[in-house]
Write an enzyme that holds these catalytic residues in place. Structure first.
Site, PDB file in Angstrom:
ATOM      1  N   CYS A  77      14.730   8.913  23.615  1.00 39.04           N
ATOM      2  CA  CYS A  77      13.302   9.206  23.401  1.00 39.04           C
ATOM      3  C   CYS A  77      12.805  10.225  24.404  1.00 39.04           C
ATOM      4  O   CYS A  77      12.042  11.130  24.069  1.00 39.04           O
ATOM      5  CB  CYS A  77      12.483   7.916  23.532  1.00 39.04           C
TER       6      CYS A  77
HETATM    7  C1  BEZ Z   1      17.156   5.290  23.517  1.00 35.57           C
HETATM    8  O1  BEZ Z   1      16.250   5.894  22.930  1.00 35.57           O
HETATM    9  O2  BEZ Z   1      17.887   5.881  24.300  1.00 35.57           O
HETATM   10  C2  BEZ Z   1      17.330   3.814  23.302  1.00 35.57           C
HETATM   11  C3  BEZ Z   1      16.791   3.222  22.182  1.00 35.57           C
HETATM   12  C4  BEZ Z   1      16.947   1.866  21.983  1.00 35.57           C
HETATM   13  C5  BEZ Z   1      17.617   1.107  22.901  1.00 35.57           C
HETATM   14  C6  BEZ Z   1      18.142   1.696  24.025  1.00 35.57           C
HETATM   15  C7  BEZ Z   1      18.000   3.041  24.230  1.00 35.57           C
END
Ligand code: BEZ
Length: 189
Positions: A77
């Site tokens: 993200c």
């Molecule tokens: C991420 O966006 O890196 C992520 C999403 C869900 C769980 C762990 C990490």
């Protein structure tokens, strides 16, 4: 020690049991938002003043993008997904998008800090679905109790015109960002 242990549940199992029970007992809440649907008239929270914003009012008369992420500051993200919308904001505007929102099941203070850390102010507005009410109603919730401590948002993107969903893409693997990135979306606008 607790009643949960005596019943043989760990916290994560209890969380998913609760969701399954909620789904069975309250099937009307378990709707899935789809293309052609109007956004529900629910309130989310924006900014340090914890301003309540009504989704139908927020999206009325605008051509908007709403993307959702599993969590502020999580690797994909933060490194890929949010930066893609900050970077391509002007291109999205040029294609007739009037406003861009990012939604997560995080509190508004975390969302503001994440916006600051990514230079998103004035481009991507942050919506806090702190209690996961939108993602649950929209069929876009994701139980990440084991990783992030609770119910979160799937990674998704919507194009919304005058409050109606015109396009909806959901990542098959929420830890990756592919079809929900700004440059991918630009190609379909
Ligand atoms: C991420 O966006 O890196 C992520 C999403 C869900 C769980 C762990 C990490």
């Amino acid at each position: 020690s607790s009643i949960m242990h005596r019943l043989g549940f760990c916290a994560g199992q209890l969380g998913s049991l609760r969701l399954r029970l909620a789904g069975q007992l309250l099937p009307a809440r378990a709707m899935s938002l789809k293309v052609g649907d109007k956004l529900p008239a629910m309130e989310l929270v924006e900014g340090l003043e914890m301003k309540k914003v009504n989704l139908q009012e927020l999206f009325a008369g605008q051509r908007s993008i709403l993307f959702g992420v599993p969590g502020a500051f999580t690797p994909t993200c933060s490194r890929v997904h949010l930066p893609s919308y900050v970077r391509d904001y002007d291109k999205l505007k040029a294609k007739g998008i009037s406003q861009v929102f990012c939604l997560a099941v995080n509190d508004p203070f975390v969302m503001q800090a994440w916006s600051d850390a990514n230079g998103a102010e004035g481009k991507v507005r942050m919506l806090s679905d702190t209690q996961a009410i939108f993602v649950e109603a929209a069929g876009l919730s994701l139980d990440l109790s084991h990783l992030l401590g609770g119910l979160r948002a799937k990674r998704f993107v919507m194009v919304i015109e005058d409050g109606v969903v015109k396009q909806l893409d959901v990542e098959p693997d929420p830890t990756k960002a592919t079809c929900t990135l700004a440059d991918q979306l630009l190609q379909s606008l």
